[in-house]
Design a protein around this motif. Structure first.
Motif, PDB file in Angstrom:
ATOM      1  N   GLU A 130      35.446  88.195  63.740  1.00  0.00           N
ATOM      2  CA  GLU A 130      35.098  89.479  63.128  1.00  0.00           C
ATOM      3  C   GLU A 130      35.669  90.631  63.939  1.00  0.00           C
ATOM      4  OE1 GLU A 130      31.199  92.144  61.717  1.00  0.00           O
ATOM      5  OE2 GLU A 130      30.936  90.097  62.453  1.00  0.00           O
ATOM      6  N   ALA A 131      36.253  91.596  63.234  1.00  0.00           N
ATOM      7  CA  ALA A 131      36.815  92.775  63.896  1.00  0.00           C
ATOM      8  C   ALA A 131      36.670  93.986  62.988  1.00  0.00           C
ATOM      9  CB  ALA A 131      38.291  92.551  64.223  1.00  0.00           C
ATOM     10  N   TYR A 132      36.388  95.134  63.601  1.00  0.00           N
ATOM     11  CA  TYR A 132      36.308  96.404  62.892  1.00  0.00           C
ATOM     12  C   TYR A 132      37.523  97.239  63.271  1.00  0.00           C
ATOM     13  CZ  TYR A 132      34.788 101.180  61.789  1.00  0.00           C
ATOM     14  OH  TYR A 132      34.725 102.465  61.330  1.00  0.00           O
ATOM     15  N   PHE A 133      38.256  97.734  62.264  1.00  0.00           N
ATOM     16  CA  PHE A 133      39.504  98.463  62.501  1.00  0.00           C
ATOM     17  C   PHE A 133      39.376  99.932  62.109  1.00  0.00           C
ATOM     18  CE2 PHE A 133      40.746  94.081  61.936  1.00  0.00           C
ATOM     19  CZ  PHE A 133      41.808  93.903  62.812  1.00  0.00           C
ATOM     20  N   LYS A 134      39.935 100.808  62.969  1.00  0.00           N
ATOM     21  CA  LYS A 134      40.172 102.208  62.610  1.00  0.00           C
ATOM     22  C   LYS A 134      41.676 102.399  62.746  1.00  0.00           C
ATOM     23  CE  LYS A 134      37.349 105.487  62.969  1.00  0.00           C
ATOM     24  NZ  LYS A 134      36.498 106.629  63.347  1.00  0.00           N
ATOM     25  N   VAL A 135      42.356 102.449  61.608  1.00  0.00           N
ATOM     26  CA  VAL A 135      43.811 102.352  61.580  1.00  0.00           C
ATOM     27  C   VAL A 135      44.473 103.722  61.683  1.00  0.00           C
ATOM     28  CG1 VAL A 135      45.796 101.601  60.210  1.00  0.00           C
ATOM     29  CG2 VAL A 135      43.706 100.239  60.238  1.00  0.00           C
ATOM     30  N   LYS A 136      45.483 103.802  62.548  1.00  0.00           N
ATOM     31  CA  LYS A 136      46.304 105.003  62.688  1.00  0.00           C
ATOM     32  C   LYS A 136      47.208 105.132  61.473  1.00  0.00           C
ATOM     33  CE  LYS A 136      48.140 108.381  65.271  1.00  0.00           C
ATOM     34  NZ  LYS A 136      47.370 109.514  65.829  1.00  0.00           N
ATOM     35  N   LYS A 137      47.219 106.304  60.847  1.00  0.00           N
ATOM     36  CA  LYS A 137      48.030 106.495  59.649  1.00  0.00           C
ATOM     37  C   LYS A 137      49.517 106.452  59.974  1.00  0.00           C
ATOM     38  CE  LYS A 137      44.697 109.194  56.973  1.00  0.00           C
ATOM     39  NZ  LYS A 137      44.424 110.472  56.276  1.00  0.00           N
TER      40      LYS A 137
END
Length: 283
Positions: A130-137
């Motif tokens: 399990e991983a939570y991502f905050k993606v760079k645009k």
């Protein structure tokens, strides 16, 4: 260390550097570097500044290839075991990671991610666990997360991906938009914030989920309990504030710092974080 030994050591590091070129191109680039760094064998009295410059050039190459990581996090500052481009969390805490493109990952215990050498142009991450991502645009280079038979494609957003071995996959979207696809299937699913994609036994389902936690005229001490349960930090409030009432909606994946700053602004309090004690003190 003599010149020949230094040259051998630098060559060894150069070959181990995961530059996205063929072996032929890598060997040619080494020869060009070698000619500049160790230009003339006739110069018997080279200063160590010359070797320092050579090492600095190599350091620049290493940084450019994404071998150096920033791992400063309010959640956890523990070191992460990195073997090549595989990052695995064998601890009992969530680990915060910054990828080479500045995207952020919160990796759950007993989970790992793998990403490509040329990540700047090939933003693909494989997840186990399990991983939570905050993606760079980056519109030119879509970000893809591969888990079992599913692929999540995004441009800039935040979401969780959960998939252990072949037991199915769950993708929960908190912000932005993602496109879901399944291996050997032509159909695509577009998720909106608050929607969850579940795939298992060759069946895909999209359903809504509650991505917020609501505190409706509740004691501020209840928010403290929520922080301790979900972020692992004990919150110390002044006695006179514990029964203060608060009405607030919090994204379940909100950064802890944002929640602390919100409380600080609402009640005109300052806060201090003690990482050693895992304690937050408001005063």
């Amino acid at each position: 260390m003599d010149e020949k030994k230094l040259e051998e050591e630098l060559k060894k590091i150069w070959d181990e550097t995961p530059i996205s070129h063929s072996d032929t191109e890598k060997e040619l680039s080494w020869q060009q570097f070698q000619e500049k760094a160790f230009a003339s064998k006739k110069q018997k009295n080279k200063s160590w500044r010359h070797y320092a410059a050579a090492a600095a050039i190599l350091l620049f190459v290493l940084i450019g290839s994404g071998l150096y990581f920033s791992n400063s996090s309010l959640l956890n500052n523990s070191t992460i075991s990195i073997a090549g481009n595989t990052i695995e969390n064998t601890s009992s805490f969530i680990k915060s990671i910054v990828l080479p493109d500045s995207s952020k990952v919160e990796l759950s215990p007993n989970s790992k991610i793998v990403y490509a050498d040329n990540f700047a142009v090939n933003r693909k991450v494989e997840v186990s666990g399990e991983a939570y991502f905050k993606v760079k645009k980056d519109k030119q280079h879509p970000f893809q997360v591969i888990c079992n038979e599913t692929t999540t494609t995004v441009l800039g957003t935040s979401f969780t991906v959960t998939g252990y071995e072949k037991k199915g996959v769950e993708v929960a979207l908190f912000e932005g938009s993602v496109e879901m696809s399944v291996k050997d299937q032509s159909k695509k699913w577009i998720l909106k914030p608050g929607e969850k994609f579940t795939y298992g036994n060759e069946t895909a389902v999209v359903a809504e989920f509650n991505r917020f936690v609501d505190f409706d005229d509740e004691k501020l001490s209840n928010v403290s309990t929520y922080i301790e349960s979900n972020y692992g930090y004990k919150v110390m409030l002044p006695e006179e504030y514990k029964n203060q009432k608060i009405t607030v909606r919090i994204n379940k994946k909100e950064e802890l710092k944002t929640i602390l700053e919100l409380i600080s602004e609402m009640y005109n309090l300052n806060f201090e974080v003690n990482e050693n004690l895992k304690q937050i003190t408001f005063q």
